[in-house]
Enzyme design. Structure first.
Site, short mmCIF file in Angstrom:
data_model
loop_
_atom_site.label_atom_id
_atom_site.label_comp_id
_atom_site.label_asym_id
_atom_site.label_seq_id
_atom_site.Cartn_x
_atom_site.Cartn_y
_atom_site.Cartn_z
N SER A 126 39.54 16.50 6.11
CA SER A 126 40.75 15.68 5.94
C SER A 126 41.22 15.17 7.29
CB SER A 126 41.83 16.59 5.33
OG SER A 126 43.09 15.99 5.44
N TYR A 151 47.21 24.75 5.16
CA TYR A 151 46.15 23.96 4.51
C TYR A 151 45.30 23.26 5.58
CZ TYR A 151 43.92 19.92 2.36
OH TYR A 151 42.99 18.97 2.00
N LYS A 155 41.08 23.53 6.93
CA LYS A 155 40.09 22.46 7.12
C LYS A 155 39.50 22.54 8.53
CE LYS A 155 40.35 20.73 3.04
NZ LYS A 155 39.24 20.96 2.11
#
Ligand code: NAD
Ligand code: WQD
Length: 329
Positions: A126, A151, A155
């Site tokens: 992302s 989050y 990644k």
């Protein structure tokens, strides 16, 4: 027909990618436990393709079960790993849950790949890995900053894990996926309440919400609202097909931004939704949202040069498809 394991293949981006993979001559095999999707997407894929796609209802953090899938399927050419939790907000409240599922599932998949001599993996990363960038547009060489959320941290950690592993990998760093398949047979079936801009716009349009708040009006941007790079999910799905073909020919480690390269403000996005669908959105301008980045959009030079991929679909089309999905889902 090359067999490709697609973890999270029942999800929003995964289901669109399964369709494009099959259309390009691959044999996708889905692994998804439907923790954040619905059987509706599995059925939708079959309707779009007029073909059943194999699906294993298995948790990607369960090593034994994933090993069994790999052993049963045999001769797997590669993996596309979508399975993860994706709510930034929830990750702040429950960081452990995000670490366990997002990092845990990648560790399990890499282990099964090793045991079964599967070399190639495409990972769903992302643009959040860049944090708040100093220079725009962002290239793949932009250093990672401190993640804005647990989050985002998962990644970054997953990309590092891939770097250390012996596999061939491509991390695709998605910008903001929006829209849906033109058939409206597959789409975002998340069980979470939407927090992303476009799903909220469609909820306002259909009357599930009274209005949308534009988070911030005093950013250093032309109209004061934040800027993002919104990419049609079918374009995004196609980037995985290109990435897979590239990785099969080019071993090693790679990372590509997947965006349009065009920065769109929140107010422009609302206007585009209104014009594309000939309706009015009830919105108000409000306070900034914690953790929001002022602006981010992609430099697409690398992916164009190396994968011969660029976005084809317009923002208008994405807004039409997003609205059609809301009306039929
Ligand atoms: P999604 O929630 O629609 O899809 C994820 C799928 O994975 C779901 O079908 C879910 O049931 C499945 N899943 C999750 N954990 C699992 C597990 N342990 N075992 C088996 N299945 C599991 O999300 P999405 O929007 O399609 O995102 C796909 C990937 O792309 C994710 O990794 C996400 O972090 C990443 N990503 C998404 C966006 C976005 O804005 N949607 C942006 C950048 C990156
Ligand atoms: C877009 C813009 C908001 C809702 C998130 C994740 C990121 C990635 C994509 C997975 C922002 C504004 C939104 C609203 C608003 N996902 N907005 N009112 O924040 O760019 O990114 O999804 O990897 O990691 O952080 O996407 O759709 O939430 O917001 O004004 O009610 O819309 O402020 O500028 P974001 P978003």
């Amino acid at each position: 027909m090359k067999k490709i394991i697609v973890t999270g293949g029942a999800g929003y981006i995964g289901s669109h990618t399964v369709v494009e993979l099959y259309k390009s001559g691959f044999t996708p095999i889905i692994i998804d436990n439907l923790c954040n999707s619905s059987i509706k997407n599995i059925e939708g894929i079959s309707k779009v393709l007029r073909q059943e796609i194999k699906w294993h209802n298995v948790d990607c953090t369960n090593q034994k079960s994933i090993d069994l899938v790999f052993e049963k399927e045999k001769n797997i050419e590669g993996v596309i790993h979508f399975a993860a939790y994706k709510s930034v907000e929830e990750s702040v409240k429950e960081p452990q849950k995000y670490h366990e599922n997002n990092i845990g599932s990648l560790e399990v998949i890499l282990e099964s790949m090793r045991k079964n001599n599967v070399k190639n993996i495409i990972f769903s990363s992302s643009c959040t890995v860049y944090g708040s960038p100093d220079i725009l547009p962002v290239t793949e060489d932009t250093p990672f900053k401190k993640a804005e959320s647990p989050y985002g941290e998962t990644k970054q950690l997953c990309e590092k894990l891939l770097e250390k592993d012996s596999c061939n990998s491509i991390s695709l760093r998605y910008f903001n996926p929006i829209g849906s398949h033109s058939s409206s047979l597959i789409g975002d079936c998340s069980t979470d309440k939407p927090t992303n801009l476009v799903p909220i716009l469609t909820e306002v349009a259909i009357g599930k919400r009274e209005q949308i708040t534009v988070f911030g009006y005093d950013y250093n941007t032309p109209d004061g609202s934040c800027i993002r790079d919104y990419i049609h999910v079918v374009d995004l799905a196609n980037s995985h097909v290109k990435a897979l073909n590239y990785l099969i020919e080019n071993s090693g480690k790679h990372a590509f931004n997947v965006g349009t390269g065009i920065g769109i403000s929140v107010l422009e996005a609302i206007q585009s939704f209104e014009q594309a669908n000939n309706l009015k959105i009830n919105y108000k301008v409000g306070e900034r949202r914690d953790g929001d980045i002022e602006q981010i959009f992609s430099d697409g030079t690398q992916i164009k040069e190396k994968l011969n991929w660029e976005a084809n679909q317009t923002l208008k089309q994405a807004m039409i498809d997003a609205w059609n999905w809301e009306k039929t889902k």
